[in-house]
Write a protein that holds these residues in place. Structure first.
Motif, PDB file in Angstrom:
ATOM      1  N   PRO A 196       1.607   4.715 -34.939  1.00 26.72           N
ATOM      2  CA  PRO A 196       2.068   5.464 -35.930  1.00 26.72           C
ATOM      3  C   PRO A 196       1.678   7.119 -35.480  1.00 26.72           C
ATOM      4  O   PRO A 196       0.562   7.620 -36.165  1.00 26.72           O
ATOM      5  CB  PRO A 196       2.118   5.400 -36.732  1.00 26.72           C
ATOM      6  N   PHE A 197       0.741   7.547 -34.332  1.00 34.69           N
ATOM      7  CA  PHE A 197       0.027   8.398 -34.036  1.00 34.69           C
ATOM      8  C   PHE A 197       0.825   9.859 -34.993  1.00 34.69           C
ATOM      9  O   PHE A 197       2.330  10.255 -35.264  1.00 34.69           O
ATOM     10  CB  PHE A 197       0.364   9.212 -32.750  1.00 34.69           C
ATOM     11  N   THR A 198       0.708  10.612 -36.176  1.00 31.01           N
ATOM     12  CA  THR A 198       0.721  11.892 -36.322  1.00 31.01           C
ATOM     13  C   THR A 198      -0.521  13.304 -36.219  1.00 31.01           C
ATOM     14  O   THR A 198      -0.966  13.687 -35.825  1.00 31.01           O
ATOM     15  CB  THR A 198       0.914  11.635 -37.532  1.00 31.01           C
ATOM     16  N   ALA A 199       0.395  14.390 -36.869  1.00 34.07           N
ATOM     17  CA  ALA A 199      -0.701  15.526 -36.959  1.00 34.07           C
ATOM     18  C   ALA A 199      -0.826  15.513 -37.933  1.00 34.07           C
ATOM     19  O   ALA A 199      -1.401  16.339 -38.370  1.00 34.07           O
ATOM     20  CB  ALA A 199      -0.464  16.805 -35.844  1.00 34.07           C
ATOM     21  N   ASP A 200      -0.410  14.453 -38.919  1.00 31.90           N
ATOM     22  CA  ASP A 200      -0.024  15.153 -40.894  1.00 31.90           C
ATOM     23  C   ASP A 200      -1.994  14.423 -40.440  1.00 31.90           C
ATOM     24  O   ASP A 200      -2.429  13.377 -40.034  1.00 31.90           O
ATOM     25  CB  ASP A 200       0.437  13.609 -40.993  1.00 31.90           C
ATOM     26  N   ALA A 201      -2.433  14.695 -41.559  1.00 31.67           N
ATOM     27  CA  ALA A 201      -4.158  14.168 -42.406  1.00 31.67           C
ATOM     28  C   ALA A 201      -3.964  12.981 -42.936  1.00 31.67           C
ATOM     29  O   ALA A 201      -3.074  13.133 -43.424  1.00 31.67           O
ATOM     30  CB  ALA A 201      -3.981  15.250 -43.256  1.00 31.67           C
ATOM     31  N   LEU A 202      -5.083  12.107 -42.802  1.00 34.16           N
ATOM     32  CA  LEU A 202      -4.888  10.884 -43.284  1.00 34.16           C
ATOM     33  C   LEU A 202      -6.026  10.385 -43.586  1.00 34.16           C
ATOM     34  O   LEU A 202      -7.297  11.504 -43.345  1.00 34.16           O
ATOM     35  CB  LEU A 202      -5.352   9.924 -41.485  1.00 34.16           C
ATOM     36  N   VAL A 213      -4.920   8.153 -25.673  1.00 33.58           N
ATOM     37  CA  VAL A 213      -4.835   6.663 -24.696  1.00 33.58           C
ATOM     38  C   VAL A 213      -5.538   5.503 -25.520  1.00 33.58           C
ATOM     39  O   VAL A 213      -5.433   4.343 -25.178  1.00 33.58           O
ATOM     40  CB  VAL A 213      -6.214   6.886 -23.250  1.00 33.58           C
ATOM     41  N   ASN A 214      -7.072   5.558 -26.527  1.00 29.59           N
ATOM     42  CA  ASN A 214      -7.220   4.276 -26.649  1.00 29.59           C
ATOM     43  C   ASN A 214      -7.234   4.027 -28.026  1.00 29.59           C
ATOM     44  O   ASN A 214      -7.495   3.164 -28.811  1.00 29.59           O
ATOM     45  CB  ASN A 214      -8.847   4.659 -27.349  1.00 29.59           C
ATOM     46  N   GLY A 215      -6.139   4.916 -28.640  1.00 28.88           N
ATOM     47  CA  GLY A 215      -5.076   4.476 -29.725  1.00 28.88           C
ATOM     48  C   GLY A 215      -5.340   4.923 -31.145  1.00 28.88           C
ATOM     49  O   GLY A 215      -5.236   3.644 -32.410  1.00 28.88           O
ATOM     50  N   CYS A 216      -6.915   5.389 -31.173  1.00 31.11           N
ATOM     51  CA  CYS A 216      -6.904   5.892 -32.317  1.00 31.11           C
ATOM     52  C   CYS A 216      -6.300   6.736 -32.989  1.00 31.11           C
ATOM     53  O   CYS A 216      -6.834   8.465 -32.832  1.00 31.11           O
ATOM     54  CB  CYS A 216      -8.946   6.589 -32.019  1.00 31.11           C
ATOM     55  N   VAL A 217      -5.281   6.746 -33.918  1.00 29.71           N
ATOM     56  CA  VAL A 217      -4.604   7.479 -34.882  1.00 29.71           C
ATOM     57  C   VAL A 217      -5.543   8.018 -35.099  1.00 29.71           C
ATOM     58  O   VAL A 217      -4.775   9.750 -34.943  1.00 29.71           O
ATOM     59  CB  VAL A 217      -4.032   6.332 -35.683  1.00 29.71           C
ATOM     60  N   TYR A 218      -6.804   8.158 -35.930  1.00 31.78           N
ATOM     61  CA  TYR A 218      -6.611   8.894 -37.145  1.00 31.78           C
ATOM     62  C   TYR A 218      -7.704  10.508 -36.014  1.00 31.78           C
ATOM     63  O   TYR A 218      -7.474  11.919 -36.355  1.00 31.78           O
ATOM     64  CB  TYR A 218      -7.866   8.273 -37.759  1.00 31.78           C
ATOM     65  N   PRO A 238      -7.222   3.847 -40.631  1.00 33.89           N
ATOM     66  CA  PRO A 238      -6.904   4.800 -40.973  1.00 33.89           C
ATOM     67  C   PRO A 238      -5.389   4.749 -42.059  1.00 33.89           C
ATOM     68  O   PRO A 238      -4.941   3.302 -42.030  1.00 33.89           O
ATOM     69  CB  PRO A 238      -6.195   6.114 -40.416  1.00 33.89           C
ATOM     70  N   ARG A 239      -5.146   6.035 -42.659  1.00 40.31           N
ATOM     71  CA  ARG A 239      -4.039   5.000 -43.803  1.00 40.31           C
ATOM     72  C   ARG A 239      -3.665   6.437 -44.398  1.00 40.31           C
ATOM     73  O   ARG A 239      -4.599   8.106 -44.513  1.00 40.31           O
ATOM     74  CB  ARG A 239      -4.151   4.593 -44.906  1.00 40.31           C
ATOM     75  N   PRO A 240      -1.787   6.868 -44.347  1.00 41.48           N
ATOM     76  CA  PRO A 240      -1.896   7.880 -44.867  1.00 41.48           C
ATOM     77  C   PRO A 240      -2.892   8.639 -46.765  1.00 41.48           C
ATOM     78  O   PRO A 240      -2.824   7.437 -47.155  1.00 41.48           O
ATOM     79  CB  PRO A 240      -0.362   7.794 -45.405  1.00 41.48           C
ATOM     80  N   THR A 266      -1.905  13.716 -54.140  1.00 38.39           N
ATOM     81  CA  THR A 266      -3.148  14.183 -54.182  1.00 38.39           C
ATOM     82  C   THR A 266      -2.643  15.475 -52.648  1.00 38.39           C
ATOM     83  O   THR A 266      -4.047  15.618 -52.509  1.00 38.39           O
ATOM     84  CB  THR A 266      -4.228  12.853 -53.050  1.00 38.39           C
ATOM     85  N   THR A 267      -1.257  15.661 -52.165  1.00 39.88           N
ATOM     86  CA  THR A 267      -1.111  16.300 -51.031  1.00 39.88           C
ATOM     87  C   THR A 267      -0.333  17.309 -51.514  1.00 39.88           C
ATOM     88  O   THR A 267      -0.037  18.232 -51.145  1.00 39.88           O
ATOM     89  CB  THR A 267      -0.521  15.992 -49.853  1.00 39.88           C
TER      90      THR A 267
END
Length: 272
Positions: free
Chosen positions: A82-88, A165-170, A263-265, A270-271
């Motif tokens: 679940p890639f996103t530009a949202d803060a995590l 590539v590495n899958g690091c969503v955070y 990571p988690r949303p 809090t947002t």
């Protein structure tokens, strides 16, 4: 036994970090590894992945042949993440240091690393090993925030590509946002997040930077062609050296993020 568990962790961290889960840390703990032991071992192993890619890039920059040879296949992340530009947020699977009980040396390195490090579970996990965190933070800050050399936008785009590539969503979320802030253009980062590193990033320069980052990440033992960086991106040797360092340091950073926690949303309250 202890060393069988460590070998399994090392192989996971080097070759398939995106498949790690809390059960892998639990296996180390069950084998007698403490949280400081796990952090130190993970730092050491991940640092070698940085060295490997740095050495490969330097060989290419020096017009030396690649070391070649067959290595075990690297498992790049699957496309379903679940890639996103949202803060995590990021939660650690290892015990973190209680900042109220931290030693003066631990507090000092947290303050040196990042303004928010004292409230970051990631840094509160890594500070189990003060020496490794200090050296890692100094190197990272020098690579990503140097006032000269490679444009910051290129550094952030390369960091995003490696993290994808590495899958690091955070890490992908962090560096997508930084690229967007610097470039004033969300489209290239959003394309990489949604469609992967083959996505249209808009210019020949960005394509050359992204392609190089992907190749060095996936196949450091293969020959690296720098022609596109020089012709399409217009980079000189010093800028290419900066790019090599960015790609290499995210081999290290992503692996720590992927194998020590997840990571988690951020909760909506809090947002708001």
């Amino acid at each position: 036994d202890r060393f069988t568990a460590l070998r399994r962790h090392a192989r996971l961290l080097v070759l398939a970090p995106s498949t790690a889960g809390p059960e892998d840390i639990a296996a180390l703990r069950d084998a007698g590894w403490s949280a400081p032991d796990i952090v130190t071992a993970s730092q050491l192993i991940a640092f070698v992945t940085y060295q490997t890619r740095l050495a490969a890039g330097l060989r290419a920059l020096g017009s030396l042949p690649a070391e070649g040879g067959e290595l075990p296949a690297y498992l790049a992340a699957s496309e379903g993440r679940p890639f996103t530009a949202d803060a995590l947020e990021w939660d650690a699977w290892v015990e973190t240091v209680d900042v109220d009980r931290a030693t003066p040396e631990q507090l000092a390195v947290l303050e040196e690393s990042l303004p928010t490090a004292k409230t970051s579970p990631y840094y509160l996990a890594l500070v189990h090993d003060v020496t490794a965190l200090r050296e890692r933070s100094r190197l990272y800050n020098a690579i990503m925030y140097a006032p000269r050399g490679l444009d910051r936008r290129d550094r952030e785009l390369a960091a995003l590509a490696v993290s994808r590539v590495n899958g690091c969503v955070y890490c992908a979320s962090v560096h997508a946002r930084r690229f967007i802030q610097l470039a004033k253009d969300a489209a290239p980062a959003e394309a990489v997040l949604r469609h992967g590193t083959a996505a249209d990033t808009g210019t020949a320069r960005r394509r050359a930077v992204t392609d190089f980052a992907v190749r060095l990440t996936r196949e450091p033992q293969r020959p690296l062609d720098l022609a596109a960086l020089r012709t399409d991106a217009g980079l000189g040797d010093t800028e290419i050296l900066d790019l090599i360092h960015v790609v290499a340091v995210f081999a290290w950073a992503n692996r720590l993020m992927l194998t020590l926690g997840e990571p988690r949303p951020i909760p909506e309250e809090t947002t708001a």
